[in-house]
Design a protein around this motif. Structure first.
Motif, PDB file in Angstrom:
ATOM      1  N   ILE A   1       0.831  -1.202   0.000  1.00 41.65           N
ATOM      2  CA  ILE A   1       0.000   0.000   0.000  1.00 41.65           C
ATOM      3  C   ILE A   1       0.866   1.252   0.000  1.00 41.65           C
ATOM      4  N   TYR A   2       1.802   1.340   0.942  1.00 42.19           N
ATOM      5  CA  TYR A   2       2.584   2.583   1.009  1.00 42.19           C
ATOM      6  C   TYR A   2       3.578   2.699  -0.143  1.00 42.19           C
ATOM      7  N   SER A   3       3.963   1.587  -0.756  1.00 41.62           N
ATOM      8  CA  SER A   3       4.866   1.678  -1.912  1.00 41.62           C
ATOM      9  C   SER A   3       4.161   2.344  -3.090  1.00 41.62           C
ATOM     10  N   LEU A   4       2.892   2.054  -3.285  1.00 43.39           N
ATOM     11  CA  LEU A   4       2.151   2.696  -4.378  1.00 43.39           C
ATOM     12  C   LEU A   4       1.904   4.175  -4.083  1.00 43.39           C
ATOM     13  N   SER A   5       1.593   4.499  -2.835  1.00 45.91           N
ATOM     14  CA  SER A   5       1.416   5.918  -2.513  1.00 45.91           C
ATOM     15  C   SER A   5       2.746   6.658  -2.597  1.00 45.91           C
TER      16      SER A   5
END
Length: 288
Positions: free
Chosen positions: A161-165
């Motif tokens: 999740i945080y890698s895409l954001s």
């Protein structure tokens, strides 16, 4: 290869070196001293005010960047909480490779929500790399895997999740100071969350002991810088590839523990898993 792409790979290499160095330092810290807590505290003390100032001043704020900051800042504490819970049941050798098995999920979310396609060879590389990470994690024969694995997988999900954001935010962050500011927001929330949990469990926010000064200094310098370099590399490279390349740090750390520290437990499986992880990364790299 363009100069910007070369710089992205260079940033990933430096990030891997910092990450491996910090993890080797953390091996010498007592678990009850909670070296992660001290690393986050040190990062925020050393870089927090400077980085947040540049994040506010140097960035042209957009709704996309605000949303990315919000998502990363929520996902980061959950990731650290999941790791903390997993480490309660099993050692780093089991938990961390599973927690880093996120590139396959990153590519899946990118396809489903952003229409970013991955070639068949890319999917094969991602799948092989994930198998290698799972093998490496399960080769650790200590701890309570049945209870640790779900939390490790939750950490992997949060990483995706945080890698895409982070990927969304990267083009809006023009320099290293703003990259550090972006990740410092999530780290501040993570530090606060871990501190509150420590207070709930023990009545004190601060751990009962501190690692050696050189370990604390290494953590403070490495933990944020390594992450900022990764986010910066996402300006030029796909998020799944960047995270896969950072997993080379796990391979390097595993080989060091095997050949330098003589940790021979399940060495054949660990060596095979390391080869599989590298093979997956090579196949993925061929698609770029």
């Amino acid at each position: 290869m363009s100069d910007t792409a070369f710089n992205a790979y260079l940033a990933i290499g430096l990030s891997v070196a910092l990450h491996v160095g910090w993890n080797l330092m953390a091996r010498h810290a007592k678990r009850e001293c909670d070296p992660l807590w001290w690393a986050l505290a040190g990062h925020l003390a050393l870089f927090g005010p400077w980085a947040l100032y540049h994040l506010i001043v140097d960035v042209s704020w957009t709704s996309d960047l605000l949303l990315a900051l919000l998502v990363t800042s929520i996902a980061n504490p959950i990731y650290f909480l999941a790791l903390r819970k997993a480490y309660h049941y099993a050692p780093v050798a089991l938990v961390y490779p599973l927690a880093r098995s996120s590139p396959l999920l990153i590519a899946l979310w990118a396809t489903l929500f952003f229409g970013i396609t991955t070639t068949n060879l890319g999917w094969l590389g991602l799948g092989i790399g994930s198998i290698g990470l799972v093998l490496l994690g399960l080769s650790a024969r200590q701890g309570d895997a049945r209870h640790a694995v779900p939390f490790a997988l939750l950490a992997a999900f949060m990483t995706s999740i945080y890698s895409l954001s982070d990927k969304i935010a990267a083009p809006h962050l023009p320099n290293f100071a703003t990259l550090m500011g972006f990740i410092s927001v999530g780290y501040a929330l993570s530090f606060l969350t871990l501190s509150v949990l420590r207070y709930r469990d023990s009545g004190q926010m601060r751990p009962p002991c501190a690692p050696k000064k050189w370990i604390m200094a290494g953590g403070a310098l490495a933990i944020g810088s390594a992450y900022a370099l990764v986010v910066g590399a996402m300006r030029e490279l796909p998020a799944a590839l960047v995270v896969s390349l950072t997993n080379l740090g796990i391979v390097v750390a595993s080989l060091i523990s095997l050949f330098v520290f003589g940790e021979r437990t399940a060495w054949r499986i660990r060596l095979f898993a390391a080869v599989i992880i590298v093979l997956g990364i090579v196949l993925l790299q061929l698609t770029v």
